[in-house]
Design an enzyme around this catalytic site. Structure first.
Site, mmCIF file in Angstrom:
data_model
loop_
_atom_site.group_PDB
_atom_site.id
_atom_site.type_symbol
_atom_site.label_atom_id
_atom_site.label_comp_id
_atom_site.label_asym_id
_atom_site.label_seq_id
_atom_site.Cartn_x
_atom_site.Cartn_y
_atom_site.Cartn_z
ATOM 1 N N GLU A 1 96.107 69.442 18.437
ATOM 2 C CA GLU A 1 96.342 69.815 19.839
ATOM 3 C C GLU A 1 97.478 68.981 20.280
ATOM 4 O O GLU A 1 98.338 69.437 21.138
ATOM 5 C CB GLU A 1 95.147 69.535 20.833
ATOM 6 C CG GLU A 1 95.655 69.998 22.181
ATOM 7 C CD GLU A 1 94.147 69.734 23.067
ATOM 8 O OE1 GLU A 1 93.091 69.494 22.591
ATOM 9 O OE2 GLU A 1 94.372 69.848 24.178
ATOM 10 N N GLU B 1 97.903 57.733 30.719
ATOM 11 C CA GLU B 1 97.353 56.346 30.210
ATOM 12 C C GLU B 1 96.501 56.326 29.127
ATOM 13 O O GLU B 1 96.869 55.356 28.216
ATOM 14 C CB GLU B 1 96.518 56.093 31.419
ATOM 15 C CG GLU B 1 97.329 55.831 32.765
ATOM 16 C CD GLU B 1 97.825 57.015 33.399
ATOM 17 O OE1 GLU B 1 97.501 58.143 33.227
ATOM 18 O OE2 GLU B 1 98.465 56.888 34.575
ATOM 19 N N GLY C 1 86.593 73.618 24.574
ATOM 20 C CA GLY C 1 85.461 73.440 25.429
ATOM 21 C C GLY C 1 85.048 71.813 25.285
ATOM 22 O O GLY C 1 84.229 71.227 24.688
ATOM 23 N N SER D 1 86.467 69.062 28.212
ATOM 24 C CA SER D 1 86.317 68.329 29.611
ATOM 25 C C SER D 1 85.026 68.967 30.229
ATOM 26 O O SER D 1 84.845 70.171 30.061
ATOM 27 C CB SER D 1 87.681 68.677 30.209
ATOM 28 O OG SER D 1 88.692 68.241 29.620
HETATM 29 C C1 LIG Z 1 97.090 72.588 32.626
HETATM 30 C C2 LIG Z 1 95.638 71.993 31.974
HETATM 31 C C3 LIG Z 1 95.156 72.465 31.045
HETATM 32 C C4 LIG Z 1 93.807 72.082 30.593
HETATM 33 N N1 LIG Z 1 93.015 72.763 29.679
HETATM 34 C C5 LIG Z 1 92.039 72.378 29.205
HETATM 35 C C6 LIG Z 1 91.179 73.037 28.229
HETATM 36 O O1 LIG Z 1 91.581 74.082 27.732
HETATM 37 N N2 LIG Z 1 90.107 72.369 27.813
HETATM 38 C C7 LIG Z 1 89.580 71.258 28.077
HETATM 39 O O2 LIG Z 1 88.562 70.921 27.689
HETATM 40 N N3 LIG Z 1 90.199 70.376 29.028
HETATM 41 C C8 LIG Z 1 91.454 70.797 29.451
HETATM 42 N N4 LIG Z 1 92.091 70.300 30.491
HETATM 43 C C9 LIG Z 1 91.740 68.928 30.834
HETATM 44 C C10 LIG Z 1 92.295 67.690 30.508
HETATM 45 O O3 LIG Z 1 92.167 67.422 29.330
HETATM 46 C C11 LIG Z 1 91.695 66.472 31.433
HETATM 47 O O4 LIG Z 1 92.241 66.896 32.918
HETATM 48 C C12 LIG Z 1 92.082 65.307 31.107
HETATM 49 O O5 LIG Z 1 91.627 64.908 29.759
HETATM 50 C C13 LIG Z 1 91.923 64.135 32.281
HETATM 51 O O6 LIG Z 1 90.471 64.287 32.630
HETATM 52 P P1 LIG Z 1 90.227 64.375 34.223
HETATM 53 O O7 LIG Z 1 91.035 65.519 34.867
HETATM 54 O O8 LIG Z 1 88.860 64.388 34.162
HETATM 55 O O9 LIG Z 1 90.833 63.190 34.689
HETATM 56 P P2 LIG Z 1 90.117 61.554 34.690
HETATM 57 O O10 LIG Z 1 89.639 61.221 33.330
HETATM 58 O O11 LIG Z 1 89.035 61.252 35.742
HETATM 59 O O12 LIG Z 1 91.297 60.747 35.114
HETATM 60 C C14 LIG Z 1 92.040 60.696 36.241
HETATM 61 C C15 LIG Z 1 93.196 59.599 36.170
HETATM 62 O O13 LIG Z 1 92.629 58.139 35.832
HETATM 63 C C16 LIG Z 1 93.279 57.850 34.591
HETATM 64 N N5 LIG Z 1 92.318 57.067 33.860
HETATM 65 C C17 LIG Z 1 90.878 57.503 33.366
HETATM 66 N N6 LIG Z 1 90.345 56.644 32.242
HETATM 67 C C18 LIG Z 1 91.499 55.797 32.342
HETATM 68 C C19 LIG Z 1 91.253 54.518 31.505
HETATM 69 N N7 LIG Z 1 90.266 54.201 30.577
HETATM 70 N N8 LIG Z 1 92.343 53.707 31.487
HETATM 71 C C20 LIG Z 1 93.526 54.119 32.421
HETATM 72 N N9 LIG Z 1 93.605 55.226 33.259
HETATM 73 C C21 LIG Z 1 92.624 55.814 33.095
HETATM 74 C C22 LIG Z 1 93.667 59.099 33.907
HETATM 75 O O14 LIG Z 1 94.940 58.898 33.263
HETATM 76 C C23 LIG Z 1 94.267 59.932 35.062
HETATM 77 O O15 LIG Z 1 95.434 59.460 35.757
HETATM 78 C C24 LIG Z 1 93.475 70.695 30.873
HETATM 79 C C25 LIG Z 1 93.958 70.016 32.068
HETATM 80 C C26 LIG Z 1 95.253 70.496 32.520
HETATM 81 C C27 LIG Z 1 95.808 69.658 33.632
#
Ligand SMILES: Cc1cc2nc3c(=O)[nH]c(=O)nc-3n(C[C@H](O)[C@H](O)[C@H](O)COP(=O)(O)OP(=O)(O)OC[C@H]3O[C@@H](n4cnc5c(N)ncnc54)[C@H](O)[C@@H]3O)c2cc1C
Length: 378
Positions: free
Chosen positions: A247, A365, A130, A132
């Site tokens: 992880e 990134e 837990g 994101s």
């Molecule tokens: C298959 C899958 C399973 C997952 N399982 C889990 C889970 O079990 N538990 C959990 O908690 N989460 C889980 N996640 C979530 C995952 O950790 C997040 O999707 C990830 O951390 C990115 O966050 P976001 O989706 O909010 O994208 P954002 O943070 O909004 O990012 C969008 C884009 O912007 C870029 N970006 C953001 N900030 C920066 C920066 N400072 N500099 C440069 N680029 C940047 C990112 O690299 C990305 O390309 C899962 C995701 C996937 C795809």
């Protein structure tokens, strides 16, 4: 400045016997559907997890006092590498065995450890992560889900998202704000939340292949006992980032498309196509290199070192490798030819899901930023 040192790994004497044990178990009880064998560490089969528990292959390195088997990190590595390469359906217990159990053992109070750890080793308790939240993914320090104290209890409200396996899990380790008005990394803590607690609800997110692997999770006035706190109040940020090392460091970060590579090898044997042979050679050489790097990380973990930088580099290179395999196979194979149905269905499935490989566990990134910091570049 740190450097990446890959060392030769001293594999355990019983590695071959362990591999045989896993192969026999997979041959009898593993997944038959070739598409479900790809990216198999997200495919939940609770019955298979229980069989692994019966065979002593869960919680392998943990203390016997809590149901573990006190085996070495490298013995565990051999087992998970075999399971992943075979495409075994390990998704139900994967998170609990990889990170939630070690976290509970390291930081949990006695009640939490007794309640959850032995059940994980039996393949009867599964966990989800837990971290994101909507608008708090890469920027994890902005989490808003909050717990306040009310007498002897915590009262939890908020939402998590992308929670892999929440629908088959028995508990979540959640990063939440426990100090009202705190900002960023301050005032965060980890709570262990039973998924059947009143006020917890799970809403499926269906991915573009039609599969249900992750979810939204809502907390509405969820009351938890004081001992649901994992570790130290206010230390949630430090604890959660240590969790991310676990992880990111495993062989699952480069083996998600291995089943497709093995199908390609099978196909190349029946064709007389030098381009296919060259592709097999290239992918085998890269797999070999990644394996040496990944096993070297495992050996360092086994010695109690913290190879966070090396683990992050393996994740980044490994994700590129497992994403490239379906693209290279698609470009090289004539899917109009006879006997390519299995290869094609596995390849097309992976083409759809592989973009997510470099998102889960931290995006490319973010991972590159961590590597740059580790190398002293920022
Ligand atoms: C298959 C899958 C399973 C997952 N399982 C889990 C889970 O079990 N538990 C959990 O908690 N989460 C889980 N996640 C979530 C995952 O950790 C997040 O999707 C990830 O951390 C990115 O966050 P976001 O989706 O909010 O994208 P954002 O943070 O909004 O990012 C969008 C884009 O912007 C870029 N970006 C953001 N900030 C920066 C920066 N400072 N500099 C440069 N680029 C940047 C990112 O690299 C990305 O390309 C899962 C995701 C996937 C795809």
């Amino acid at each position: 400045m740190q450097t990446f040192v890959t060392e030769a790994v001293d594999w355990p004497d019983n590695a071959a016997a362990l591999r045989e044990q896993v192969r026999a178990l997979v041959a009898e009880h593993g997944e038959r559907d070739p598409v479900r064998r790809a990216n198999s560490w997200t495919k939940a089969d609770p019955e298979f997890s229980r069989r692994l528990g019966d065979a002593g292959l869960l919680g392998m390195t943990w203390p016997k006092e809590y149901g573990g088997h006190e085996r070495s990190q490298l013995e565990r590595y051999v087992v998970i590498e075999e399971l992943l390469a075979a495409g075994a359906p390990v998704g139900a217990h994967w998170i609990a065995d990889r990170q939630s159990g070690p976290l509970l053992l390291r930081l949990g109070n006695e009640e939490l450890k007794r309640r959850w750890v032995p059940a994980i080793t039996r393949g009867e308790a599964f966990a989800c992560i837990g971290l994101s939240e909507p608008n708090s993914g890469s920027d994890l320090a902005s989490v808003r889900t909050a717990a306040r104290r009310d007498g002897d209890e915590w009262v939890l409200d908020g939402q998590k998202v992308w929670t892999t396996g929440a629908h088959v899990s028995h508990f979540m380790i959640a990063l939440v704000r426990t100090e009202a008005g705190s900002e960023r990394q301050q005032g965060l803590s980890q709570l262990v939340v039973p998924m059947d607690a009143p006020g917890v609800s799970v809403k499926p997110i269906i991915d573009l292949t039609g599969a249900h692997e992750f979810n939204e999770v809502f907390f509405d006035n969820v009351r938890l006992p004081a001992n649901a706190l994992l570790g130290v109040e206010g230390e949630g940020w430090r604890q959660a980032t240590a969790e991310l090392s676990l992880e990111r460091s495993g062989p699952e970060r480069y083996l998600s498309s291995m089943v497709l590579f093995l199908e390609l090898v099978r196909h190349a044997r029946t064709e007389n196509d030098p381009a296919l042979v060259a592709l097999v050679g290239r992918l085998a050489a890269e797999a070999w290199t990644l394996r040496l790097m990944s096993a070297s990380v495992a050996a360092k973990l086994a010695r109690g070192e913290d190879p966070a930088l090396e683990a992050t580099i393996v994740k980044d290179l490994g994700n590129s490798y497992e994403q490239a395999i379906p693209q290279l196979v698609q470009a090289a194979v004539d899917f109009g030819a006879a006997d390519t149905e299995v290869l094609r269905s596995v390849c097309f499935y992976l083409l759809q899901v592989s973009p997510s490989f470099s998102l889960r566990g931290g995006t490319r990134e973010i991972v590159k930023g961590i590597i740059a910091r580790g190398l002293g570049l920022r």
